[in-house]
Design an enzyme around this catalytic site. Sequence first.
Site, short mmCIF file in Angstrom:
data_model
loop_
_atom_site.label_atom_id
_atom_site.label_comp_id
_atom_site.label_asym_id
_atom_site.label_seq_id
_atom_site.Cartn_x
_atom_site.Cartn_y
_atom_site.Cartn_z
N LYS A 1 -6.67 1.62 -3.60
CA LYS A 1 -6.37 0.97 -2.33
C LYS A 1 -6.53 1.93 -1.16
CE LYS A 1 -4.65 -1.91 0.72
NZ LYS A 1 -5.46 -2.95 1.34
N THR B 1 0.87 -1.17 0.00
CA THR B 1 0.00 0.00 0.00
C THR B 1 0.91 1.22 0.00
OG1 THR B 1 -1.74 -1.16 1.20
CG2 THR B 1 -1.83 1.24 1.21
N LYS C 1 -0.55 4.83 8.78
CA LYS C 1 0.28 5.16 7.61
C LYS C 1 -0.58 5.35 6.37
CE LYS C 1 1.74 1.91 5.25
NZ LYS C 1 1.30 1.16 4.02
#
Length: 299
Positions: A173, A98, A242
């Site tokens: 994503k 990701t 994150k």
Amino acid sequence: MEKSRIGFVGLGLMGHGMAKNVVEKGFPLTVVAHRNRAPVEDLLGHGASEARSLVELARASDIVLLCVTGSPEVEAVVAGSGGLASAGKPLMIVDCSTSDPSSTLRLAAELEPRGIKLIDAPLSRTPRDAEAGTLDVMVGGEPEDFERARPVLETFAGRIVHTGPVGSGHTMKLLNNFVSLGYAALYSEALALGAKAGLTPTIFDAVIRGGRMDNPFYRTFFQWVLDRNPDAHRFAIRNGLKDLNYLAAFASAAGIANPMGAAVRNSFAMAGATGNGEKFVPMLSDIIAELNGVSLAAG
């Protein structure tokens, strides 16, 4: 037809199951060790080979899959000193991490003149799905690159969606994780409110489960809430934060107001700031409850 030689970097919770499917389904596989040798030894037992460096892995591969934490790690593995690009050969790199879409676009443009194709193929679902070969994959890349990568992705994916050009997979994503992490924050706050009012998680679940607000993510989340199953969703809160930071940067660059994203990020930032970043996402429910002086464990 001879199968492409596959390299794999990042044999963590997701990567190990993915790599095992690659080699078990007939692709020549080369792996490289990082800190933990256990997944490497397991894959060697299934017929994989081991490279001593990233350069050696690149030279032994036609396509290299990455499943690392995020963009800094991807950039180091690909373009850092002794990275994959140092091998000086044509290569396709498939980034299943990701990552920040802006980093993906910049890296792809830098690699193209060197004969290296970079496409993004981030994942959805859990390590259990990686092991079972039923992951969801979102792929950003030119149609011919997508078709070249597809047979490898099919070894560990139950559903593959071509989202468009390079970078679009990582963008999708981020949106996917925004929705799922938003659910996690929402469930956690609702459970804390309910507990304050004397409504136990069992009662909450009796209303939601089987109703219109039920969904697969809810079921996974509540495997922790009700059954205390720590393996229900092995995705760390720090990794969720994150991803939410990437989302905030993306929204800022796009000039889009993202108030819900900020609220969800704050829930995860608060969990991280209180020393809970290594805990898994469903455990956010207990963190939010505890910060509000209530407990979910009894009910």
